[in-house]
Design an enzyme around this catalytic site. Structure first.
Site, PDB file in Angstrom:
ATOM      1  CG  ASN A  11      -1.690   1.238   1.447  1.00 42.63           C
ATOM      2  OD1 ASN A  11      -1.808   2.045   0.527  1.00 42.63           O
ATOM      3  ND2 ASN A  11      -2.242   1.420   2.636  1.00 42.63           N
ATOM      4  CD1 TRP A  12       3.686   1.315  -2.842  1.00 41.45           C
ATOM      5  CD2 TRP A  12       3.881   2.705  -4.586  1.00 41.45           C
ATOM      6  NE1 TRP A  12       4.629   0.779  -3.703  1.00 41.45           N
ATOM      7  CE2 TRP A  12       4.761   1.619  -4.782  1.00 41.45           C
ATOM      8  CE3 TRP A  12       3.817   3.703  -5.569  1.00 41.45           C
ATOM      9  CZ2 TRP A  12       5.586   1.505  -5.913  1.00 41.45           C
ATOM     10  CZ3 TRP A  12       4.636   3.589  -6.687  1.00 41.45           C
ATOM     11  CH2 TRP A  12       5.512   2.505  -6.850  1.00 41.45           C
ATOM     12  CE  LYS A  13       0.250   3.423   4.984  1.00 42.75           C
ATOM     13  NZ  LYS A  13       0.143   3.614   6.410  1.00 42.75           N
ATOM     14  CG  HIS A  98      -5.614   1.890   5.576  1.00 42.39           C
ATOM     15  ND1 HIS A  98      -5.179   2.776   6.536  1.00 42.39           N
ATOM     16  CD2 HIS A  98      -4.576   1.057   5.324  1.00 42.39           C
ATOM     17  CE1 HIS A  98      -3.925   2.479   6.857  1.00 42.39           C
ATOM     18  NE2 HIS A  98      -3.533   1.441   6.123  1.00 42.39           N
ATOM     19  CD  GLU A 100      -2.836   5.532   6.981  1.00 45.52           C
ATOM     20  OE1 GLU A 100      -2.938   5.598   5.739  1.00 45.52           O
ATOM     21  OE2 GLU A 100      -1.815   5.104   7.558  1.00 45.52           O
ATOM     22  CD  GLU A 165      -3.328  -2.738   7.436  1.00 49.97           C
ATOM     23  OE1 GLU A 165      -2.191  -2.937   7.019  1.00 49.97           O
ATOM     24  OE2 GLU A 165      -3.977  -1.714   7.188  1.00 49.97           O
ATOM     25  N   GLY A 171       2.649   1.978  10.939  1.00 48.80           N
ATOM     26  CA  GLY A 171       3.553   3.121  10.878  1.00 48.80           C
ATOM     27  C   GLY A 171       4.497   3.233  12.058  1.00 48.80           C
ATOM     28  CB  SER A 208       5.291  -2.397  12.144  1.00 48.55           C
ATOM     29  OG  SER A 208       4.954  -1.066  12.457  1.00 48.55           O
ATOM     30  N   GLY A 229       2.889  -1.291   4.293  1.00 50.17           N
ATOM     31  CA  GLY A 229       2.895   0.133   3.971  1.00 50.17           C
ATOM     32  C   GLY A 229       4.285   0.598   3.577  1.00 50.17           C
TER      33      GLY A 229
HETATM   34  C1  PEP Z   1      -0.617   0.141   6.393  1.00 45.25           C
HETATM   35  O1  PEP Z   1      -0.800   1.338   6.549  1.00 45.25           O
HETATM   36  O2  PEP Z   1      -1.457  -0.562   5.805  1.00 45.25           O
HETATM   37  C2  PEP Z   1       0.612  -0.442   6.931  1.00 45.25           C
HETATM   38  C3  PEP Z   1       0.622  -1.716   7.146  1.00 45.25           C
HETATM   39  O3  PEP Z   1       1.644   0.427   7.160  1.00 45.25           O
HETATM   40  P1  PEP Z   1       3.109   0.047   7.715  1.00 45.25           P
HETATM   41  O4  PEP Z   1       3.527  -1.239   7.057  1.00 45.25           O
HETATM   42  O5  PEP Z   1       3.959   1.191   7.326  1.00 45.25           O
HETATM   43  O6  PEP Z   1       2.976  -0.113   9.193  1.00 45.25           O
END
Ligand code: PEP
Length: 249
Positions: A11-13, A98, A100, A165, A171, A208, A229
């Site tokens: 997921n490049w966000k 998600h 977010e 998640e 993050g 993470s 992410g």
């Molecule tokens: C995400 O936002 O879906 C995610 C898993 O982020 P990260 O891997 O950076 O924790």
């Protein structure tokens, strides 16, 4: 029943530019040998989905998108992007719900389910994200929150992926223990069981995941892959995660 093919999704966000699409070629160089064992998916921002799909042509990389309008019809909705448009641009999967989006845009379970249904209506596979906040975990509410989100935001039929998640793990640097991940994945699977779904859902872990911990997380039996992410933005890191899957030899 045969285990579903694992899925490692990036997921490049809201990161990246056209120049970053070059990472896809590098990613494929490093993961082509793994693609038989694992589905490899990259979800760039909507602005780059079409270019990413063109860039990925002739490789085994899958391209997806992040979020869509809940409207299944073309409509007067300035600024929104429909599932039909994303499918037309070459997306195969769609991340919805998600944390977010839930936190920053007040998305409810009902809205998330309608977006997932819009995706299914266009032949896209929705990746429906669920997970508890730190306060909810500390209050012992993880099971109730996650089961409630699964019941209310996952459509009743179609090919679906669920991503567990934990919000507090995204993050950052900390993740739940492997036993905690296994426990919540079992809960998600039990909650989904018997709802008449056509395909057995794949359940991903997200939060993470990086090259250092991917091997142990992906080896947890109830984990069908990962949603990644930050570490999906660099081909080297993402490829290392893909190659850490135990089914990649
Ligand atoms: C995400 O936002 O879906 C995610 C898993 O982020 P990260 O891997 O950076 O924790």
């Amino acid at each position: 029943m045969a285990a579903p093919k694992p899925l490692i999704a990036g997921n490049w966000k809201m990161y990246g530019r056209q120049a970053n699409l070059a990472e896809l070629a590098l990613l494929w160089e490093k993961t082509a040998g793994a693609a038989k064992a694992v589905d490899i998916l990259v979800c760039p921002p909507a602005a780059y989905v079409a270019a990413a799909a063109i860039q990925a042509r002739g490789t085994g990389l899958l391209i997806g998108a992040q979020d869509c309008s809940a409207s299944g019809e073309d409509a007067a909705r300035t600024g929104e992007i429909s599932a039909a448009m994303l499918a037309d641009c070459g997306a195969r999967y769609l991340i919805v719900g998600h944390s977010e989006r839930r936190a920053q845009h007040g998305e409810t379970d009902d809205l998330v389910r309608r977006k997932a249904e819009a995706a299914l209506g266009q032949g896209l596979i929705p990746i429906v994200c669920v997970g508890e906040t730190l306060a909810q975990r500390q209050a012992g509410e993880t099971a109730a929150i996650v089961a409630g989100q699964v019941r209310a935001s996952v459509p009743d039929s179609g090919e679906i992926v669920v991503a567990y998640e934990p919000v507090w793990a995204i993050g950052g640097t900390s993740t739940p223990s492997l036993a905690e991940i296994a426990e919540v994945h079992a809960l998600v699977r039990a909650t989904l069981a018997g709802r008449g779904r056509i395909s057995p859902p794949r359940i991903l872990y997200g939060g993470s995941v990086g090259p250092a911990n991917a091997g142990e997380i992906l080896a947890v039996q109830a984990v069908d892959g990962a949603l990644v992410g930050r570490a999906s933005l660099k081909a080297d890191d993402f490829a290392a995660i893909v190659r850490a899957h135990p089914s990649v030899t």
